[in-house]
Design a protein around this motif. Structure first.
Motif, PDB file in Angstrom:
ATOM      1  N   ILE A 182       0.859  -1.193   0.000  1.00 52.43           N
ATOM      2  CA  ILE A 182       0.000   0.000   0.000  1.00 52.43           C
ATOM      3  C   ILE A 182       0.897   1.245   0.000  1.00 52.43           C
ATOM      4  CG2 ILE A 182      -1.898  -1.140   1.240  1.00 52.43           C
ATOM      5  CD1 ILE A 182      -1.021   0.481   3.756  1.00 52.43           C
ATOM      6  N   GLY A 183       0.274   2.432   0.020  1.00 56.53           N
ATOM      7  CA  GLY A 183       1.049   3.663   0.123  1.00 56.53           C
ATOM      8  C   GLY A 183       1.452   4.195  -1.239  1.00 56.53           C
ATOM      9  N   ALA A 184       2.324   5.168  -1.216  1.00 57.77           N
ATOM     10  CA  ALA A 184       2.808   5.805  -2.436  1.00 57.77           C
ATOM     11  C   ALA A 184       4.100   6.523  -2.072  1.00 57.77           C
ATOM     12  CB  ALA A 184       1.780   6.803  -2.956  1.00 57.77           C
ATOM     13  N   HIS A 185       4.800   7.009  -3.089  1.00 62.18           N
ATOM     14  CA  HIS A 185       6.067   7.692  -2.814  1.00 62.18           C
ATOM     15  C   HIS A 185       5.819   8.956  -1.996  1.00 62.18           C
ATOM     16  CE1 HIS A 185       9.984   9.609  -3.642  1.00 62.18           C
ATOM     17  NE2 HIS A 185      10.369   8.361  -3.561  1.00 62.18           N
ATOM     18  N   ASN A 200      -8.589  -3.879  -4.797  1.00 68.51           N
ATOM     19  CA  ASN A 200      -7.803  -3.840  -3.549  1.00 68.51           C
ATOM     20  C   ASN A 200      -8.360  -2.793  -2.591  1.00 68.51           C
ATOM     21  OD1 ASN A 200      -5.150  -4.563  -5.653  1.00 68.51           O
ATOM     22  ND2 ASN A 200      -5.730  -5.916  -3.986  1.00 68.51           N
ATOM     23  N   LEU A 201      -8.153  -3.076  -1.324  1.00 65.44           N
ATOM     24  CA  LEU A 201      -8.781  -2.277  -0.269  1.00 65.44           C
ATOM     25  C   LEU A 201      -8.356  -0.801  -0.255  1.00 65.44           C
ATOM     26  CD1 LEU A 201     -10.536  -2.176   2.293  1.00 65.44           C
ATOM     27  CD2 LEU A 201      -8.538  -2.967   3.588  1.00 65.44           C
ATOM     28  N   VAL A 202      -7.061  -0.538  -0.219  1.00 68.24           N
ATOM     29  CA  VAL A 202      -6.630   0.853  -0.010  1.00 68.24           C
ATOM     30  C   VAL A 202      -7.012   1.776  -1.174  1.00 68.24           C
ATOM     31  CG1 VAL A 202      -4.637   2.364   0.381  1.00 68.24           C
ATOM     32  CG2 VAL A 202      -4.981   0.316   1.791  1.00 68.24           C
ATOM     33  N   PRO A 203      -6.794   1.383  -2.433  1.00 65.18           N
ATOM     34  CA  PRO A 203      -7.279   2.270  -3.503  1.00 65.18           C
ATOM     35  C   PRO A 203      -8.797   2.478  -3.457  1.00 65.18           C
ATOM     36  CG  PRO A 203      -6.038   0.423  -4.428  1.00 65.18           C
ATOM     37  CD  PRO A 203      -6.006   0.266  -2.946  1.00 65.18           C
ATOM     38  N   PHE A 204      -9.522   1.464  -3.010  1.00 67.74           N
ATOM     39  CA  PHE A 204     -10.975   1.648  -2.899  1.00 67.74           C
ATOM     40  C   PHE A 204     -11.287   2.664  -1.809  1.00 67.74           C
ATOM     41  CE2 PHE A 204     -14.808  -0.289  -4.760  1.00 67.74           C
ATOM     42  CZ  PHE A 204     -15.746   0.482  -4.087  1.00 67.74           C
ATOM     43  N   ILE A 205     -10.565   2.582  -0.710  1.00 68.00           N
ATOM     44  CA  ILE A 205     -10.770   3.547   0.383  1.00 68.00           C
ATOM     45  C   ILE A 205     -10.448   4.965  -0.095  1.00 68.00           C
ATOM     46  CG2 ILE A 205      -9.801   4.347   2.587  1.00 68.00           C
ATOM     47  CD1 ILE A 205      -9.555   1.461   3.468  1.00 68.00           C
ATOM     48  N   THR A 206      -9.286   5.146  -0.720  1.00 70.30           N
ATOM     49  CA  THR A 206      -8.890   6.525  -1.096  1.00 70.30           C
ATOM     50  C   THR A 206      -9.832   7.071  -2.175  1.00 70.30           C
ATOM     51  OG1 THR A 206      -7.215   5.739  -2.672  1.00 70.30           O
ATOM     52  CG2 THR A 206      -6.473   6.226  -0.429  1.00 70.30           C
ATOM     53  N   GLN A 207     -10.292   6.210  -3.083  1.00 66.57           N
ATOM     54  CA  GLN A 207     -11.248   6.691  -4.099  1.00 66.57           C
ATOM     55  C   GLN A 207     -12.595   7.040  -3.469  1.00 66.57           C
ATOM     56  OE1 GLN A 207     -11.630   4.399  -7.700  1.00 66.57           O
ATOM     57  NE2 GLN A 207      -9.447   4.558  -8.194  1.00 66.57           N
ATOM     58  N   ILE A 276      -9.364   1.011   8.289  1.00 65.36           N
ATOM     59  CA  ILE A 276     -10.305   2.094   7.994  1.00 65.36           C
ATOM     60  C   ILE A 276     -10.212   3.171   9.069  1.00 65.36           C
ATOM     61  CG2 ILE A 276     -12.782   2.678   7.871  1.00 65.36           C
ATOM     62  CD1 ILE A 276     -13.165  -0.098   6.521  1.00 65.36           C
ATOM     63  N   SER A 277     -10.144   2.756  10.324  1.00 67.42           N
ATOM     64  CA  SER A 277     -10.112   3.783  11.369  1.00 67.42           C
ATOM     65  C   SER A 277      -8.786   4.539  11.353  1.00 67.42           C
ATOM     66  CB  SER A 277     -10.534   3.189  12.710  1.00 67.42           C
ATOM     67  OG  SER A 277      -9.454   2.991  13.523  1.00 67.42           O
ATOM     68  N   ALA A 278      -7.684   3.863  11.023  1.00 71.54           N
ATOM     69  CA  ALA A 278      -6.400   4.579  10.885  1.00 71.54           C
ATOM     70  C   ALA A 278      -6.473   5.561   9.715  1.00 71.54           C
ATOM     71  CB  ALA A 278      -5.264   3.585  10.671  1.00 71.54           C
ATOM     72  N   PHE A 279      -7.145   5.155   8.645  1.00 67.31           N
ATOM     73  CA  PHE A 279      -7.281   6.065   7.497  1.00 67.31           C
ATOM     74  C   PHE A 279      -8.092   7.302   7.883  1.00 67.31           C
ATOM     75  CE2 PHE A 279      -9.526   7.849   3.919  1.00 67.31           C
ATOM     76  CZ  PHE A 279      -8.480   8.119   3.059  1.00 67.31           C
ATOM     77  N   GLU A 280      -9.184   7.068   8.623  1.00 65.80           N
ATOM     78  CA  GLU A 280     -10.027   8.201   9.026  1.00 65.80           C
ATOM     79  C   GLU A 280      -9.230   9.193   9.874  1.00 65.80           C
ATOM     80  OE1 GLU A 280     -14.579   6.588   9.003  1.00 65.80           O
ATOM     81  OE2 GLU A 280     -13.413   6.102  10.798  1.00 65.80           O
ATOM     82  N   LYS A 281      -8.368   8.636  10.713  1.00 63.92           N
ATOM     83  CA  LYS A 281      -7.562   9.491  11.586  1.00 63.92           C
ATOM     84  C   LYS A 281      -6.583  10.341  10.759  1.00 63.92           C
ATOM     85  CE  LYS A 281      -4.400   8.653  15.177  1.00 63.92           C
ATOM     86  NZ  LYS A 281      -3.613   7.497  15.489  1.00 63.92           N
ATOM     87  N   VAL A 282      -5.821   9.701   9.877  1.00 65.97           N
ATOM     88  CA  VAL A 282      -4.787  10.479   9.156  1.00 65.97           C
ATOM     89  C   VAL A 282      -5.388  11.411   8.106  1.00 65.97           C
ATOM     90  CG1 VAL A 282      -2.929   8.820   9.573  1.00 65.97           C
ATOM     91  CG2 VAL A 282      -4.209   8.686   7.448  1.00 65.97           C
ATOM     92  N   TRP A 329      -3.216   8.526   0.555  1.00 63.47           N
ATOM     93  CA  TRP A 329      -4.223   9.588   0.472  1.00 63.47           C
ATOM     94  C   TRP A 329      -3.656  10.813  -0.255  1.00 63.47           C
ATOM     95  CZ3 TRP A 329      -8.722  10.954  -0.326  1.00 63.47           C
ATOM     96  CH2 TRP A 329      -9.311  12.117   0.160  1.00 63.47           C
ATOM     97  N   ASN A 330      -2.438  11.196   0.080  1.00 59.86           N
ATOM     98  CA  ASN A 330      -1.822  12.342  -0.603  1.00 59.86           C
ATOM     99  C   ASN A 330      -1.681  12.085  -2.099  1.00 59.86           C
ATOM    100  OD1 ASN A 330      -1.659  13.921   1.662  1.00 59.86           O
ATOM    101  ND2 ASN A 330       0.403  13.219   2.218  1.00 59.86           N
TER     102      ASN A 330
END
Ligand code: WQD
Length: 337
Positions: A182-185, A200-207, A276-282, A329-330
């Motif tokens: 996951i993640g990005a540069h 995949n989970l993370v791209p679905f979350i960020t979209q 998901i909760s870590a994503f909501e926080k950041v 997310w960035n």
């Protein structure tokens, strides 16, 4: 001997690995057929490393092109990423997966042998463990029959490389079994570019957070885990990219042949709901999600025993889950809706 052929070098993991190769003093020679990547990623890599990179648009099943590349450049090693990777699609189009993933690998192996080049780093996956009997799962766990043709291609590819090593004991290869990248540069210049609706989970979350998708469905909350959702080992793509450099250096320094499978994960398991909760926080926003049915073929829990990567390669994951999600997310925010 510092030219490294990177197949699929403009893809998600490939592009981050090109950056780390250059940071470590290697010269990536990229071959990519742009089947699941964009040509502008090359310029982004160049922007990060402030130098140009050599790129061949082509397919790594094209032995003529491979021969041409090996004749033009003294290739000191190969990192073989190029492969189809959509689990669901592999179920509906299995031949596409067998043809491409196995054909790409055999063409690469044949060419490396012909040119007396060894030092192969192969992209494998924790999918080879299926549902592991013990957690964390280590490399000597039984290789199960995979949940999808995609997974089967990874098992067969590992076997092909092991068979080549048995026939040619001077051959040097490392099979990296990735957990969930996951993640990005950190510059937000490169990242994951899912084709269509992400599976995949993370791209679905960020979209979803970006308003491209209405809502995320969590596939099941009735698993035997702490909150009922599945457990995975989420690893930042830059950490993962760095593992390839360590693997390559290990192979280059090794005098005799070798063929080792190595887990590349953090060693920590996190549930989907924790993520998901870590994503909501950041991201400082509420994510629109609901609980749905289990997804066919999902494994309840899998995370790495990360001892071997540390002992053999001197590599371990460093970037936190929170930072990984913030980077994802960035990156998402730089993409047009
Ligand atoms: C993670 C968790 C889902 C989407 C697959 C391949 C593996 C590797 C990485 C590589 C699971 C849940 C997901 C969603 C959800 N492939 N989820 N809602 O399945 O662990 O691994 O991708 O190239 O080989 O098998 O990753 O990101 O799809 O799912 O609840 O919309 O998130 O059920 O528990 P997976 P994933």
């Amino acid at each position: 001997m510092s030219n490294i052929l990177v197949t699929g070098g403009l893809g998600f993991i490939g592009s981050h690995t090109c950056v780390e190769l250059i940071n470590a003093g290697f010269t990536p020679i990229v071959i990519d057929n742009l089947g699941n990547s964009e040509v502008w990623i090359k310029e982004r890599i160049e922007k990060i490393v402030e130098q140009s990179i050599t790129f061949y648009e082509g397919d790594c099943r094209d032995k003529e092109l491979l021969n041409q590349i090996f004749t033009t450049h003294a290739i000191g090693g190969v990192i073989h990423f190029a492969a189809h990777k959509a689990v669901g699609e592999s179920v509906s189009e299995p031949l596409k997966y067998y043809e491409n993933n196995l054909g790409g690998l055999t063409a690469i192996l044949e060419t490396t042998q012909k040119h007396n080049c060894s030092n192969l780093v192969f992209s494998s996956s924790c999918t080879v463990y299926g549902t592991p009997d013990h957690l964390p799962v280590n490399e000597s766990a039984q290789i199960k029959s995979a949940e999808s043709p995609y997974g089967t291609t990874k098992i067969i590819c590992e076997k092909i490389i092991q068979d080549l090593f048995a026939a040619d004991p001077a051959y040097k290869a490392i099979l990296l079994r990735y957990f969930n990248p996951i993640g990005a540069h950190s510059t937000s210049l490169i990242g994951e570019l899912p084709l269509g609706i992400p599976s995949n989970l993370v791209p679905f979350i960020t979209q979803t957070a970006a308003g491209i998708r209405e809502s995320l469905t969590v596939f099941g909350n009735d698993y035997n885990t702490k909150d009922g959702s599945c457990v995975r080992d989420f690893i930042h793509v830059t950490d993962l990219a760095k593992a390839h450099i360590k693997a390559l250096e290990f192979l280059i320094n090794k005098k005799e042949g070798t063929c080792e499978a190595v887990n590349i994960g953090t060693g920590n398991g996190n549930t989907v709901l924790e993520l998901i909760s870590a994503f909501e926080k950041v991201s400082e926003q509420k994510l629109n999600y609901s609980i749905g049915k289990r997804r066919d073929g999902d494994v309840e829990a899998v995370y790495a025993d990360a001892k071997k990567s540390k002992e053999l390669l001197g590599w371990e994951a460093k970037i936190s889950l929170e930072q990984s999600l913030l980077d994802a997310w960035n990156w998402q925010k730089t993409l047009k809706k």
